[in-house]
Design a protein around this motif. Structure first.
Motif, PDB file in Angstrom:
ATOM      1  N   GLY B  33     -29.119  32.289  -0.304  1.00  0.00           N
ATOM      2  CA  GLY B  33     -28.376  33.590  -0.703  1.00  0.00           C
ATOM      3  C   GLY B  33     -29.178  34.446  -1.567  1.00  0.00           C
ATOM      4  O   GLY B  33     -30.239  34.012  -2.169  1.00  0.00           O
ATOM      5  N   PHE B  35     -29.085  37.559  -4.384  1.00  0.00           N
ATOM      6  CA  PHE B  35     -28.471  38.122  -5.459  1.00  0.00           C
ATOM      7  C   PHE B  35     -29.048  39.292  -5.757  1.00  0.00           C
ATOM      8  O   PHE B  35     -30.393  39.502  -6.067  1.00  0.00           O
ATOM      9  N   TYR B  37     -29.196  41.377  -9.612  1.00  0.00           N
ATOM     10  CA  TYR B  37     -28.667  41.491 -11.154  1.00  0.00           C
ATOM     11  C   TYR B  37     -29.257  42.844 -11.872  1.00  0.00           C
ATOM     12  O   TYR B  37     -30.424  43.248 -11.499  1.00  0.00           O
ATOM     13  N   TYR B  50     -23.945  40.094  -3.849  1.00  0.00           N
ATOM     14  CA  TYR B  50     -24.412  38.758  -3.242  1.00  0.00           C
ATOM     15  C   TYR B  50     -24.349  39.085  -1.819  1.00  0.00           C
ATOM     16  O   TYR B  50     -23.512  39.641  -1.188  1.00  0.00           O
ATOM     17  N   PHE B  91     -32.986  43.201 -10.848  1.00  0.00           N
ATOM     18  CA  PHE B  91     -33.754  42.031 -10.319  1.00  0.00           C
ATOM     19  C   PHE B  91     -33.247  41.600  -8.970  1.00  0.00           C
ATOM     20  O   PHE B  91     -31.899  41.378  -8.925  1.00  0.00           O
ATOM     21  N   ARG B  95     -31.892  32.115  -3.841  1.00  0.00           N
ATOM     22  CA  ARG B  95     -31.480  30.930  -3.963  1.00  0.00           C
ATOM     23  C   ARG B  95     -31.481  30.212  -2.703  1.00  0.00           C
ATOM     24  O   ARG B  95     -30.933  30.421  -1.565  1.00  0.00           O
ATOM     25  N   GLY B  97     -31.174  27.325   0.299  1.00  0.00           N
ATOM     26  CA  GLY B  97     -30.450  26.308   0.701  1.00  0.00           C
ATOM     27  C   GLY B  97     -29.807  25.609  -0.548  1.00  0.00           C
ATOM     28  O   GLY B  97     -28.871  26.450  -0.951  1.00  0.00           O
ATOM     29  N   TYR B  98     -29.708  24.522  -0.725  1.00  0.00           N
ATOM     30  CA  TYR B  98     -28.978  23.972  -2.126  1.00  0.00           C
ATOM     31  C   TYR B  98     -29.966  23.558  -3.122  1.00  0.00           C
ATOM     32  O   TYR B  98     -29.635  22.801  -3.954  1.00  0.00           O
ATOM     33  N   GLY B  99     -30.948  24.432  -3.108  1.00  0.00           N
ATOM     34  CA  GLY B  99     -31.902  24.404  -4.140  1.00  0.00           C
ATOM     35  C   GLY B  99     -31.381  24.461  -5.628  1.00  0.00           C
ATOM     36  O   GLY B  99     -30.152  25.089  -5.746  1.00  0.00           O
ATOM     37  N   GLN B 100     -32.050  24.142  -6.661  1.00  0.00           N
ATOM     38  CA  GLN B 100     -31.518  24.089  -7.963  1.00  0.00           C
ATOM     39  C   GLN B 100     -31.733  25.576  -8.623  1.00  0.00           C
ATOM     40  O   GLN B 100     -30.928  25.421  -9.800  1.00  0.00           O
ATOM     41  N   ASN B 101     -32.473  26.232  -8.493  1.00  0.00           N
ATOM     42  CA  ASN B 101     -32.878  27.321  -9.057  1.00  0.00           C
ATOM     43  C   ASN B 101     -32.908  28.529  -8.334  1.00  0.00           C
ATOM     44  O   ASN B 101     -33.015  28.699  -7.114  1.00  0.00           O
ATOM     45  N   PHE B 102     -32.946  29.578  -9.139  1.00  0.00           N
ATOM     46  CA  PHE B 102     -32.985  30.976  -8.454  1.00  0.00           C
ATOM     47  C   PHE B 102     -34.627  31.547  -8.644  1.00  0.00           C
ATOM     48  O   PHE B 102     -34.956  31.085  -9.462  1.00  0.00           O
ATOM     49  N   PHE B 104     -36.734  34.780  -9.198  1.00  0.00           N
ATOM     50  CA  PHE B 104     -36.643  36.208  -9.332  1.00  0.00           C
ATOM     51  C   PHE B 104     -37.660  37.036  -9.066  1.00  0.00           C
ATOM     52  O   PHE B 104     -39.004  36.616  -9.065  1.00  0.00           O
ATOM     53  N   GLY B 105     -37.524  38.175  -8.768  1.00  0.00           N
ATOM     54  CA  GLY B 105     -38.644  39.204  -8.319  1.00  0.00           C
ATOM     55  C   GLY B 105     -38.943  39.739  -9.715  1.00  0.00           C
ATOM     56  O   GLY B 105     -38.354  39.362 -10.699  1.00  0.00           O
TER      57      GLY B 105
END
Lengths: 114, 114
Positions: B33, B35, B37, B50, B91, B95, B97-102, B104-105
């Motif tokens: 995904g 995103f 911000y 998104y 920014f 994310r 796959g089903y990873g835990q974190n985002f 960021f650039g």
């Protein structure tokens, strides 16, 4: 719904002091995160949690500790504060690990270590 | 290697004109995904839009649209009819796959000129 709340908003610490940054969410999200944002930079993940009792390290965990005793709360502990920990700290939460779910952010805590 | 690249540290746009903020990403996952911000000077992180890796249509949310070019691994944000209140840091985040974190650039600072 308050969403994600963080306290305090601002804090000045002396080198070597310790403190706990508080984070609470009222959205019943299992996934919670702590990020730091250094001046002019993006966010870097410190720690995350996938549910009560389960935490894991992110990209920059050194100097920090977390705990997750409830779904709602995810405090971040700084031990022996150093000037390199001067930053803005954001707590975030997410409903699901599915990549389509966004993270909701708290307002941030601005920490200065002198 | 950088997972999210935002090559424009700063951008200027005239009020009422459109502007494109660039974002390229790097992942080997098929499911991810993307995103965007917004972070105004007050510091909070505001979710804008998104795009899922399997979405065939470009995402749109009001004046925001995402120009998703999967083969080029780019996810540019287009803001139409810029307003003074659009001045902020933007920014891009991913994310996987089903990873835990985002991830960021580094962000792009947009300034809207009257």
């Amino acid at each position: 719904n308050a969403g994600v709340t963080q306290t305090p908003k601002f804090r000045i610490l002396k080198i070597g002091q310790s403190m706990t940054l508080q984070c609470t969410q009222d959205m019943n999200h299992n996934y919670m995160y702590w990020y730091r944002q250094d001046p002019g930079m993006g966010l870097k993940l410190i720690y995350y949690s996938v549910g009560a009792g389960i935490t894991d390290k992110g990209e920059v965990p050194n100097g920090y500790n977390v705990s997750r005793s409830t779904t709602e709360d995810f405090p971040l502990r700084l031990e022996l504060a150093a000037p390199s920990q001067t930053s803005v700290y954001f707590c975030a939460s997410s409903y699901s690990r599915d990549p389509s779910y966004e993270q909701y952010f708290g307002p941030g805590t601005r920490l200065t270590v002198t | 290697a950088q997972k999210i690249t935002q090559t424009q540290p700063g951008m200027f746009v005239q009020e009422k004109e459109a502007v494109t903020l660039d974002c390229t990403y790097d992942t080997s996952d098929q499911s991810y995904g993307l995103f965007w911000y917004k972070q105004p000077s007050s510091g909070e992180m505001i979710f804008l839009i998104y795009q899922g890796s399997y979405d065939e249509q470009n995402a749109t949310e009001g004046r925001y649209s995402l120009n998703f070019q999967k083969a080029r691994k780019s996810a540019n944000l287009v803001i139409s009819a810029s307003q003074l209140g659009d001045s902020a840091m933007y920014f891009c985040a991913m994310r996987e796959g089903y990873g835990q974190n985002f991830v960021f650039g580094p962000g792009t600072r947009l300034s809207v000129l009257p």
